[in-house]
Scaffold this active site. Structure first.
Site, PDB file in Angstrom:
ATOM      1  N   THR A  30      -4.495  -8.049  10.764  1.00 10.49           N
ATOM      2  CA  THR A  30      -5.010  -6.665   9.965  1.00 10.49           C
ATOM      3  C   THR A  30      -4.746  -5.431  10.950  1.00 10.49           C
ATOM      4  OG1 THR A  30      -6.802  -7.933   9.061  1.00 10.49           O
ATOM      5  CG2 THR A  30      -7.042  -5.251   8.963  1.00 10.49           C
TER       6      THR A  30
ATOM      7  N   ASN B 181      -1.521  -0.429   7.271  1.00 12.44           N
ATOM      8  CA  ASN B 181      -0.810  -1.715   7.675  1.00 12.44           C
ATOM      9  C   ASN B 181      -0.236  -2.397   6.399  1.00 12.44           C
ATOM     10  OD1 ASN B 181      -2.910  -2.479   5.867  1.00 12.44           O
ATOM     11  ND2 ASN B 181      -4.091  -3.658   7.456  1.00 12.44           N
TER      12      ASN B 181
ATOM     13  N   ARG C 213      -0.472 -14.734   4.079  1.00 14.90           N
ATOM     14  CA  ARG C 213      -1.361 -14.042   5.151  1.00 14.90           C
ATOM     15  C   ARG C 213      -0.486 -14.280   6.567  1.00 14.90           C
ATOM     16  NH1 ARG C 213      -6.030 -11.151   4.206  1.00 14.90           N
ATOM     17  NH2 ARG C 213      -6.905 -11.722   6.189  1.00 14.90           N
TER      18      ARG C 213
ATOM     19  N   LYS D 255       0.958  -1.116   0.178  1.00 15.74           N
ATOM     20  CA  LYS D 255      -0.105   0.120   0.157  1.00 15.74           C
ATOM     21  C   LYS D 255       0.984   1.219   0.005  1.00 15.74           C
ATOM     22  CE  LYS D 255      -3.617  -2.462   2.375  1.00 15.74           C
ATOM     23  NZ  LYS D 255      -4.681  -2.562   3.769  1.00 15.74           N
TER      24      LYS D 255
ATOM     25  N   HIS E 147      -1.522  -5.704   1.376  1.00 12.46           N
ATOM     26  CA  HIS E 147      -2.849  -6.329   1.164  1.00 12.46           C
ATOM     27  C   HIS E 147      -2.604  -7.619   0.859  1.00 12.46           C
ATOM     28  CE1 HIS E 147      -6.503  -7.984  -0.049  1.00 12.46           C
ATOM     29  NE2 HIS E 147      -5.872  -8.360  -1.343  1.00 12.46           N
TER      30      HIS E 147
ATOM     31  N   ARG F 294       3.250  -6.626   9.375  1.00  8.04           N
ATOM     32  CA  ARG F 294       2.613  -5.562   9.990  1.00  8.04           C
ATOM     33  C   ARG F 294       2.973  -5.201  11.532  1.00  8.04           C
ATOM     34  NH1 ARG F 294      -3.287  -7.655   7.547  1.00  8.04           N
ATOM     35  NH2 ARG F 294      -3.205  -6.626   5.577  1.00  8.04           N
TER      36      ARG F 294
HETATM   37  P1  GDP Z   1      -6.894  -7.434   5.561  1.00 11.67           P
HETATM   38  O1  GDP Z   1      -7.610  -8.481   4.799  1.00 11.67           O
HETATM   39  O2  GDP Z   1      -6.196  -7.896   6.797  1.00 11.67           O
HETATM   40  O3  GDP Z   1      -6.291  -6.555   4.793  1.00 11.67           O
HETATM   41  O4  GDP Z   1      -8.349  -6.830   6.254  1.00 11.67           O
HETATM   42  P2  GDP Z   1      -9.803  -6.747   5.667  1.00 11.67           P
HETATM   43  O5  GDP Z   1     -10.133  -7.410   4.296  1.00 11.67           O
HETATM   44  O6  GDP Z   1     -10.844  -7.004   6.714  1.00 11.67           O
HETATM   45  O7  GDP Z   1      -9.744  -4.997   5.497  1.00 11.67           O
HETATM   46  C1  GDP Z   1      -9.248  -4.365   4.294  1.00 11.67           C
HETATM   47  C2  GDP Z   1      -8.583  -3.343   5.046  1.00 11.67           C
HETATM   48  O8  GDP Z   1      -9.242  -2.291   5.498  1.00 11.67           O
HETATM   49  C3  GDP Z   1      -7.460  -3.501   6.092  1.00 11.67           C
HETATM   50  O9  GDP Z   1      -6.252  -3.999   5.522  1.00 11.67           O
HETATM   51  C4  GDP Z   1      -7.237  -2.102   6.570  1.00 11.67           C
HETATM   52  O10 GDP Z   1      -6.423  -1.131   5.866  1.00 11.67           O
HETATM   53  C5  GDP Z   1      -8.825  -1.546   6.492  1.00 11.67           C
HETATM   54  N1  GDP Z   1      -9.542  -1.590   7.989  1.00 11.67           N
HETATM   55  C6  GDP Z   1      -9.993  -2.914   8.199  1.00 11.67           C
HETATM   56  N2  GDP Z   1     -10.709  -2.866   9.227  1.00 11.67           N
HETATM   57  C7  GDP Z   1     -10.703  -1.328   9.579  1.00 11.67           C
HETATM   58  C8  GDP Z   1     -11.106  -0.650  10.923  1.00 11.67           C
HETATM   59  O11 GDP Z   1     -11.885  -1.119  11.483  1.00 11.67           O
HETATM   60  N3  GDP Z   1     -10.993   0.614  10.738  1.00 11.67           N
HETATM   61  C9  GDP Z   1     -10.077   1.287   9.644  1.00 11.67           C
HETATM   62  N4  GDP Z   1     -10.038   2.406   9.762  1.00 11.67           N
HETATM   63  N5  GDP Z   1      -9.660   0.464   8.759  1.00 11.67           N
HETATM   64  C10 GDP Z   1     -10.077  -0.793   8.733  1.00 11.67           C
HETATM   65 MG    MG Z   2      -9.000  -8.728   3.251  1.00  9.78          MG
END
Ligand code: GDP
Ligand code: MG
Length: 177
Positions: free
Chosen positions: A125, A156, A119, A10, A159, A136
């Protein structure tokens, strides 16, 4: 079982000059880099990259709820009576803005059980919750609560596809064919 998976570094990772170290961490773990591209993502690409379905939006919103519970904060103070899916929709909008605001590095990694392995190397996350040896955990200490206060997605760094089906979809979205 050999798999391919998509990783996107990112804008925070690219801007901080961490591209090399992040790629290194995957290669050291035995993953093979098969595609690599520095590019500017369009809003349309990011809209299609992140799912639109209720289940995914709720799970993203759920990370906020879990983080607020960890800190003893009341989500209603920040999001009113929004449902987890409504919070997730707001966060998806922040992701579209953020991931189009600077260059990203997209790559395909191949290896045994690559989706799960990548992962695991990325970590949780929410970087404050991520193991310190993960990408991360090593390079960020952001949290949902901090990010929400600034109306931005959690920074973080990476992706990574969550499932083999997600990986197939995302690889064809980013690299075609
Ligand atoms: P990932 O698969 O670990 O990247 O997580 P997700 O698919 O659940 O979420 C996508 C992206 O959204 C994450 O990598 C974060 O950058 C962002 N994100 C997820 N949850 C939150 C949250 O609760 N608050 C904020 N501000 N960003 C979030
Ligand atoms: Mg995801």
């Amino acid at each position: 079982m050999t798999q391919e998976t998509l990783v996107v570094i990112k804008p925070d990772g690219v801007a901080r000059g961490l591209t090399g170290q992040i790629i290194n961490q995957f290669q050291e773990a035995g993953l093979e880099l098969t595609r690599l591209e520095l590019r500017r993502a369009t809003a349309d690409l990011i809209e299609r990259h992140y799912p639109e379905d209720e289940a995914w939006l709720s799970s993203v919103g759920g990370k906020t709820l879990a983080d607020y519970e960890r800190l003893g904060l009341d989500p209603a103070d920040y999001f009113g009576d929004a449902t987890p899916a409504m919070i997730g929709r707001t966060i998806k909008g922040w992701l579209v803005d953020y991931l189009t605001q600077g260059p990203v590095v997209a790559m395909v990694l191949r290896g045994n059980d690559a989706v799960t392995k990548v992962r695991a190397l990325c970590g949780n996350t929410v970087p404050v919750m991520a193991d310190p040896g993960t990408i991360r955990g090593r390079f960020s200490s952001d949290s949902a609560a901090a990010a929400n206060t600034e109306k931005r997605p959690i920074h973080n760094l990476v992706h990574a596809s969550g499932t083999p089906d997600e990986a197939d979809y995302e690889i064809s979205l980013w690299f075609g064919e």
